[in-house]
Design an enzyme around this catalytic site. Structure first.
Site, short mmCIF file in Angstrom:
data_model
loop_
_atom_site.label_atom_id
_atom_site.label_comp_id
_atom_site.label_asym_id
_atom_site.label_seq_id
_atom_site.Cartn_x
_atom_site.Cartn_y
_atom_site.Cartn_z
N HIS A 69 -1.47 4.73 2.52
CA HIS A 69 -0.99 6.26 2.61
C HIS A 69 -2.02 7.15 1.91
O HIS A 69 -3.02 6.63 1.30
CB HIS A 69 0.20 6.09 1.69
CG HIS A 69 0.30 6.20 0.09
ND1 HIS A 69 -0.16 7.14 -0.78
CD2 HIS A 69 0.11 4.85 -0.62
CE1 HIS A 69 -0.12 6.66 -1.75
NE2 HIS A 69 -0.16 5.42 -1.75
N ASP A 88 3.60 3.33 -4.73
CA ASP A 88 3.79 4.84 -4.83
C ASP A 88 5.21 5.15 -4.47
O ASP A 88 5.79 4.75 -3.30
CB ASP A 88 2.83 5.49 -3.73
CG ASP A 88 2.90 6.78 -4.05
OD1 ASP A 88 3.82 7.67 -3.62
OD2 ASP A 88 1.62 7.49 -4.38
N CYS A 96 -3.73 8.03 -2.44
CA CYS A 96 -3.46 7.05 -3.03
C CYS A 96 -4.05 7.02 -4.46
O CYS A 96 -5.15 7.20 -4.74
CB CYS A 96 -3.62 5.57 -2.40
SG CYS A 96 -3.28 4.25 -3.30
N CYS A 118 2.14 0.19 -0.87
CA CYS A 118 1.61 0.52 -2.36
C CYS A 118 3.15 0.97 -2.94
O CYS A 118 4.12 1.02 -2.40
CB CYS A 118 1.02 1.82 -2.00
SG CYS A 118 0.24 2.71 -3.81
N ARG A 129 6.52 7.75 -3.24
CA ARG A 129 6.72 8.48 -2.18
C ARG A 129 6.77 7.79 -0.79
O ARG A 129 7.08 8.18 0.34
CB ARG A 129 5.58 9.59 -2.02
CG ARG A 129 5.47 10.52 -3.05
CD ARG A 129 4.40 11.38 -3.00
NE ARG A 129 3.18 10.42 -3.29
CZ ARG A 129 1.82 10.75 -3.25
NH1 ARG A 129 1.41 12.20 -3.22
NH2 ARG A 129 1.02 9.98 -3.44
#
Length: 752
Positions: free
Chosen positions: A645, A586, A648, A584, A588
């Site tokens: 993760h 993302d 999401c 992803c 993090r």
């Protein structure tokens, strides 16, 4: 008993007969001449060397912690034994051996064997080299037909007259023995018979045929000639010191040999504490029977391994063969000339000065320890030489621990100081001299790459900083290894075990990084990280402290680029990743952190929701497909990993209303199969909420989507490609492997 359990003992004894019995015979043929020679060099009765060989084989071999180590009388202890015989007599020396064995047994019971490995190898090799020189010098006089003197220096001074005046039969048999030892090892076909045995047999036969006038080995009475041990008389402090010296020298040599033997075979690893206790029992028995001290012997152990030994039966049987040979054929030993044994010892003494060890020590700058120990053993004595070597090793270790490097560079109108090492009071003069070169009122970057800083060093550094800032200068302090300066300013105690290595700061987000500006702020910064973990970086004033993207690149150029530049230079023209990693977007999720990978490992595709559009989707999406195609056909990756993760945002949008973002809503249509699969699947018995369960189901669905591509499907069917699903739990900082059948996380990865 089952058939399989009956077959196992049969295989075991077949292995003993096939490998260990022949190996024991080879070791026996090596042990007999060496035991005789070491007994002669030690001033002990000839039978005492054979007793030590028998006990070392049977007792130490049966009880020891190594299955291949062979114990017996060692040349490294000959000087100690000779001195003890000269001072206390042979029977008292046997009692010292017995007491040393009790001490070794006690040390083994307290499991302190590994502490003996703390002795610098340079000291051990230097000691053995010194002993080899002393043995060679003393036996050279016997080979030349004379008598050995009381010290190595006297042997050197007496050597010219021995060479000029003595040309007897002793010289001839000595030259013959040494010549055979040199030639024998260079002819492969002759190596079936050990060189020491062949040299003694040929020398004895030649001397008998030619009628040379030589001194013969006296083994009259055999083992019955040995006497029981007797308490030594004299200063008990000296006697206790002798017991400790024999115990430690024999123990250290045995343990080092034991460690070396581990590298030579693939069998069970050695138990050092058991080995030390077994050496203690062997020395108690040997001393009680009138034998010499016992220790592990490198030559015999190496011979045992090379001969194909698989178990401790080889060591035990070699002791049995020595016992039977001495009992039945002692008359044959009496035919060996003492001068031939002296030549054998001369050859062994020269071999103990191993230049290969010296070359290995040179790279670690430990040559001075080696030569100081060797010289001390030759000129002063064994115990004194070892003490000198240990003292020099301690001084050099202290010097290395106190090593400090101070590099000062000027870049434009800024100065940069890099201090590396252990900053103690010993480095204060050098630090002060370097700091004095910084002009007043300038901007300074001070990088502290320290693994320790004492109070004197801190006071010097802190006083200079305050003085420089009072003069209008500025100082930015960056601690690249441990926060020693920060702890000293705040008065807190920073333990080295809590100090993060300098290369492990890259994972901190920009908002969490900080530089030291003044003492008050530095004192407060010790708890800043914990506060930001609770409240987040978006606090008043944090935006000013947080470095931006350009500051991050500058830090990369300063810290990381010099380290990775050689690696990146080698792979600049070609990449050879083994994994295609789809995850992803993302912020993090950082693939290089959660997989501990580096440049060139992962070919990465990132998008919202780690989605893989199916091959038949309309309209087609070529972004992910192009990456898959390139990874498989050009890069030839072997694994494709889809990593989802927790929490999401894309999956949250699928569960609820997608935001009013047209492009995002259009992209999320590739997640509808995941949502349908989630609805159709039963709830799992875990604490995960609907969102995190959908995040995991989504990973499995994307693996199925990958197999909708013909190229992927064909490679998977051929066994040339593996598909893997990972799930990153952000809050727990754990990576799980997903089971495609149950959509559930396998327990956290552990080392197998």
């Amino acid at each position: 008993m089952t058939q399989s359990s009956q077959a196992s003992p049969q295989r075991y004894w077949r292995s003993v007969l096939q490998h260990d019995v022949p190996a024991s015979l080879v070791v026996f043929l090596v042990a007999v001449p060496l035991s005789l020679g070491i007994a002669v060099a030690s001033g002990a009765p000839i039978a005492a060397g054979l007793v030590a060989a028998v006990v070392g084989g049977v007792v130490a071999g049966a009880l020891g912690g190594s299955v291949v180590q062979v114990s017996g009388p060692a040349a490294g202890l000959s000087l100690v034994v000779a001195e003890l015989v000269h001072t206390y007599g042979w029977r008292a020396t046997c009692m010292i051996t017995l007491l040393a064995g009790l001490l070794q047994l006690l040390l083994g019971a307290f499991r302190v064997a590994k502490a003996a490995l703390g002795v610098s190898p340079a000291v051990v090799h230097g000691m053995l080299a010194g002993v080899g020189v002393v043995i060679a010098l003393s036996q050279l006089h016997i080979v030349l037909g004379g008598k050995s003197q009381s010290s190595a220096l006297e042997n050197i001074l007496e050597l010219p007259s021995q060479i000029v005046n003595n040309h007897s039969h002793a010289v001839m048999v000595g030259i013959l023995t040494i010549g055979i030892l040199v030639v024998w090892a260079r002819v492969p076909r002759l190596r079936v018979v050990p060189a020491p045995l062949a040299a003694l047999i040929i020398a004895a036969m030649t001397a008998a045929v030619l009628g040379w006038d030589l001194t013969r080995v006296d083994l009259s009475g055999g083992f019955s000639s040995l006497e029981s041990p007797l308490l030594p008389q004299g200063d008990w402090h000296a006697i206790a010191g002798a017991v400790v010296l024999v115990a430690l020298l024999a123990g250290v040599e045995s343990l080092l040999t034991c460690v070396a033997s581990n590298r030579q075979h693939d069998g069970p690893r050695a138990d050092l504490d058991r080995e030390l206790a077994a050496q203690g029992v062997a020395n108690v028995v040997s001393g009680a029977l009138g034998g010499m001290p016992v220790s592990g012997v490198v030559v015999r152990t190496t011979t045992n391994v090379r001969a194909g030994a698989r178990s401790r039966w080889s060591t035990v049987l070699h002791g049995v063969w020595v016992l039977l040979f001495t009992a039945a054929f002692a008359w044959m030993i009496a035919l060996i000339p003492l001068e031939a044994l002296a030549a054998l010892l001369l050859f062994i003494g020269v071999q103990m000065v191993n230049l290969g060890h010296a070359r290995n020590l040179r790279g670690h700058r430990e040559m001075p320890i080696y030569f100081v120990t060797m010289t001390g053993v030759v000129v002063i004595g064994l115990a004194e030489g070892v003490a000198l070597g240990l003292g020099l090793a301690a001084l050099l270790a202290l010097r290395r621990l106190a090593w400090i490097s101070v590099v000062v560079r000027q870049a434009g109108d800024r100065w940069r100081i890099v201090v590396t090492g252990s900053l103690t009071f010993l480095g204060v003069p050098r630090l002060t001299e370097s700091l004095a070169a910084i002009p007043p009122g300038t901007a300074v970057e001070l990088d502290l790459n320290l693994d320790f800083m004492d109070h004197a060093a801190f006071e010097t550094l802190h006083a200079w900083r305050l003085e420089h800032e009072r003069g209008g200068g500025t100082i930015d302090i960056d601690e690249m290894h441990g926060e020693w300066y920060a702890a000293a300013v705040s008065g807190a105690r920073m333990l080295p075990a809590r100090t993060p290595p300098k290369h492990e700061r890259f994972w901190l987000p920009w908002a969490y990084r900080r530089r030291v500006v003044d003492s008050a702020r530095q004192a407060d910064s010790l708890c800043a990280y914990d506060e930001m973990c609770e409240t987040g970086p978006g606090l008043p004033g944090d935006a000013q402290a947080a470095p931006d993207l350009l500051e991050g690149t500058r830090e990369f150029h300063r810290r990381t680029a010099p380290l990775v530049r050689p690696l990146l230079h080698r792979m600049a023209r070609k990449q050879t990743p083994s994994h295609l990693f789809i995850t992803c977007a993302d912020s993090r999720v950082v693939p290089s952190i959660i997989t501990a990978s580096g440049p060139g490992d992962l070919f990465t595709v990132r998008n919202i929701g780690n989605l893989v559009p199916r091959a038949s989707c309309t309209p087609p999406d070529d972004s992910v497909s192009a990456a898959v195609e390139y990874a498989l056909k050009v890069l030839e990756v072997q694994t494709i990993t889809v990593c989802g993760h927790s929490g999401c945002g894309a999956m949250s949008a699928l569960l609820g209303e997608a935001p009013e973002l047209p492009a995002l809503r259009n992209w999320l249509r590739h997640g509808r199969q995941s949502l349908a699969r989630f609805v159709a699947s039963p709830e799992e018995d875990d604490d995960a909420g609907p969102l995190d369960r959908l995040c995991r189901v989504n990973v499995i669905q994307q693996l199925d989507n990958l197999e909708s591509h013909p190229l992927v499907e064909s490679l998977v069917r051929a066994g040339r490609l593996e598909l893997t699903g990972l799930y990153f739990d952000i809050a727990a900082a754990r990576v799980h492997v997903l089971d495609r059948g149950r959509f559930s996380a396998v327990p956290e990865l552990r080392r197998g």
